[in-house]
Write a protein that holds these residues in place. Structure first.
Motif, mmCIF file in Angstrom:
data_model
loop_
_atom_site.group_PDB
_atom_site.id
_atom_site.type_symbol
_atom_site.label_atom_id
_atom_site.label_comp_id
_atom_site.label_asym_id
_atom_site.label_seq_id
_atom_site.Cartn_x
_atom_site.Cartn_y
_atom_site.Cartn_z
ATOM 1 N N UNK A 155 33.555 36.952 32.683
ATOM 2 C CA UNK A 155 33.594 38.054 33.644
ATOM 3 C C UNK A 155 33.094 37.601 35.023
ATOM 4 N N UNK A 156 32.151 36.684 35.042
ATOM 5 C CA UNK A 156 31.690 36.155 36.332
ATOM 6 C C UNK A 156 32.820 35.401 37.032
ATOM 7 N N UNK A 157 33.606 34.677 36.251
ATOM 8 C CA UNK A 157 34.754 33.956 36.820
ATOM 9 C C UNK A 157 35.796 34.932 37.351
ATOM 10 N N UNK A 158 36.073 35.996 36.588
ATOM 11 C CA UNK A 158 37.045 37.002 37.024
ATOM 12 C C UNK A 158 36.561 37.698 38.291
ATOM 13 N N UNK A 159 35.265 38.021 38.338
ATOM 14 C CA UNK A 159 34.709 38.676 39.523
ATOM 15 C C UNK A 159 34.849 37.789 40.758
ATOM 16 N N UNK A 160 34.608 36.481 40.588
ATOM 17 C CA UNK A 160 34.760 35.551 41.714
ATOM 18 C C UNK A 160 36.212 35.503 42.178
ATOM 19 N N UNK A 161 37.140 35.512 41.225
ATOM 20 C CA UNK A 161 38.567 35.518 41.568
ATOM 21 C C UNK A 161 38.924 36.792 42.334
ATOM 22 N N UNK A 162 38.416 37.926 41.887
ATOM 23 C CA UNK A 162 38.682 39.184 42.578
ATOM 24 C C UNK A 162 38.120 39.165 43.992
ATOM 25 N N UNK A 163 36.932 38.618 44.165
ATOM 26 C CA UNK A 163 36.353 38.540 45.517
ATOM 27 C C UNK A 163 37.219 37.678 46.433
ATOM 28 N N UNK A 164 37.716 36.550 45.886
ATOM 29 C CA UNK A 164 38.611 35.699 46.687
ATOM 30 C C UNK A 164 39.871 36.461 47.082
#
Length: 575
Positions: A133-142
């Protein structure tokens, strides 16, 4: 700075609808050109009144030229902005869809809100889910960042155009020759001033996800325009669509071939004019320099041959070419680079729309000059996958690394370690740019290419469903489970008479074997994967191990080719 709350309310329809009305007004103005050129003072009329009348006519013409330029500028910018907004809204749609799918939300300020993992997540999986989920959140922020950057760029550009129009600074019509006035020419100048710039892509070295986040904010027209105008920015980018990468790389191919031909002509001239004795011989003291020139010429000839081979394969899918072959998949050039030994990545079929995608990684000695044989193997695998039931497969020849030039160098793991990140990024890019339902992806390594695949899977976690290892000298792991895909999705084969067999020694338990630095034979039952059959190849059980057997896996009737096709199609090998 545009906010997320503002951009999600954007709508391109009003601007796109206004283009037609503005165009109608523009055409009426331009139609006045002939009438304006006919306006003159009467013959024989001189004096103060005549000069005043002439000045008045000039002012009318200048005013209409400025008006034509302003209307054309507004028409162009409204069309460009409407088109660009459609790209931004596509980016918004992708962000919101990804957020919903993973139980996230995006706040009005663009902040990513984590609504928590599924409540039934098992206790022993919570840590892994949290990392995911941390990886997905980072992708969403990008992705949010790229949307807002593009939206702000569009807003700033449009305001600049409108400011020029409102302040009368679109063109300066007073310097024109009004006796030969052309309102259409004035309009063309204004339209150029109204053109919308395209936001710059992420910096070189950006991840495939970052590239895809930026790409999602561009309209189809912007993507094609960027590929045409700045091919060097589009051609090598993992995460950009295959369609535009192909446009860009075909242009780069032509440029590189033209430059290499010029370099070859210069090199040939130096060789022809090289000082010789009276008998036409090269002096002993000059032999090293002369041989170096000849070696450089051979290298240039090889690269040109590779570029010509790719161009020939492109022509086979062009209905207007005498080499057209309707049975062949349309190729997409995803990378072309003549530096060093040369790089080439060519997909047979569009990987962005194919449901079955395979990446073929060749081994020792692979380079741009030898690409033709690898392209033929990709064609054979497309045919085999279709025969196995894949409707529109795409098979990619991936010469995206510096392969060992010879057998001595092939015992060194450094070539695999130096190329593993590039292969991982490429596979990530295939996932990011794919349209619709995720495709079934396979990576197929041959010879040292399997070593690269193994290192990439071990260290980078390749985004693939299957790993196929053909004639492998070892892949850097002791067991299939270490390749980070299910062991029953790791397939291998080696022909009985393949020369590669001399590199595979019995296991030494507990430590690596210095005689077998690349790792154990993946076809060993203890390796833990699945094997499939291949023809033994030319040679015998004692005098076998022939080099010919090392290259015969893609011959028409070899069961290894049939099974590679089945694996690409998502089926199990038949042998």
């Amino acid at each position: 700075m545009v906010t997320w709350a503002e951009v999600i309310r954007w709508d391109s329809a009003p601007l796109q609808g206004a283009v037609g009305e503005v165009n109608t007004a523009y055409n009426k103005v331009v139609a006045c050109s002939e009438d304006l050129r006919a306006v003159n003072t009467a013959d024989g009329w001189h004096g103060t009144a005549a000069r005043a009348a002439a000045n008045e006519v000039d002012q009318v013409i200048d005013g209409l030229e400025e008006y034509a330029a302003e209307v054309a500028s507004l028409r162009r910018s409204a069309g460009d902005v409407g088109d660009a907004i459609s790209g931004v809204m596509n980016g918004v749609k992708e962000v919101e869809g990804l957020a919903r799918a993973h139980h996230f939300a995006v706040g009005g300020d663009g902040a990513i809100i984590d609504n928590g993992p599924p409540p039934d997540t098992p206790e022993d999986q919570k840590e892994a889910v949290a990392r995911e989920r941390a990886t997905i959140a980072a992708d969403l922020r990008d992705r949010v960042s790229e949307v807002l950057k593009s939206a702000t760029d569009i807003d700033d550009d449009f305001c600049l155009v409108l400011d020029r129009i409102m302040s009368g600074q679109t063109i300066d019509a007073t310097g024109n020759d009004n006796e030969n006035t052309s309102l259409a020419a004035a309009g063309n100048s204004g339209a150029a001033m109204g053109s919308l710039s395209i936001p710059a892509p992420p910096p070189e070295g950006a991840t495939a996800a970052q590239n895809a986040a930026y790409w999602a904010t561009l309209s189809e027209a912007q993507r094609t325009r960027l590929a045409t105008d700045r091919p060097e920015l589009v051609g090598p980018r993992d995460g950009f669509s295959a369609k535009q990468r192909d446009i860009a790389n075909r242009e780069l191919l032509d440029r590189q071939r033209s430059r290499l031909r010029h370099e070859r002509d210069e090199l040939q001239r130096k060789i022809t004019e090289f000082p010789r004795t009276g008998a036409g011989q090269i002096k002993l003291n000059d032999r090293l320099e002369f041989d170096a020139l000849k070696a450089d010429l051979d290298e240039l000839d090889g690269k040109l041959r590779g570029l010509d081979d790719i161009d020939h394969r492109l022509a086979m899918s062009d209905p207007g070419s005498p080499n057209y072959d309707s049975t062949k998949q349309r190729p997409y050039v995803l990378r072309i680079d003549d530096t060093g030994a040369g790089r080439a990545i060519v997909a047979m079929g569009n990987p962005d729309t194919a449901q079955n995608v395979a990446t073929y990684v060749p081994g020792t000695g692979s380079e741009l000059s030898k690409v033709n044989g690898d392209l033929g193997r990709a064609d054979s695998m497309v045919d085999a996958a279709q025969q196995a039931g894949a409707k529109t497969p795409s098979v990619i020849t991936w010469i995206g690394y510096d392969a060992p030039p010879g057998l001595l160098e092939a015992a060194n793991e450094s070539f695999a370690d130096n190329g593993k990140h590039a292969l991982d990024s490429f596979q990530d890019g295939l996932r990011e740019s794919h349209q619709g339902v995720p495709s079934h992806n396979t990576v197929i390594g041959h010879s040292y290419g399997t070593t690269l695949v193994g290192h990439a899977a071990r260290d980078e976690h390749l985004a693939v469903d299957n790993i196929v290892l053909v004639a492998s000298p070892g892949v850097g792991v002791d067991h299939a489970s270490q390749l980070n895909v299910p062991s029953d999705h790791v397939y291998s084969t080696t022909a009985a008479n393949d020369a590669i067999n001399i590199t595979n020694f019995p296991r030494v338990e507990g430590k690596g074997d210095p005689l077998d630095p690349l790792g154990p034979d993946p076809t060993d039952p203890e390796f833990g994967g699945k094997t499939f059959t291949s023809d033994p190849g030319p040679g015998g059980p004692i005098l076998g191990n022939s080099e010919a057997a090392h290259s015969q896996y893609w011959t028409r009737d070899n069961p290894a080719l049939r099974d590679m096709g089945r694996i690409i199609a998502g089926k199990q090998p038949s042998h």
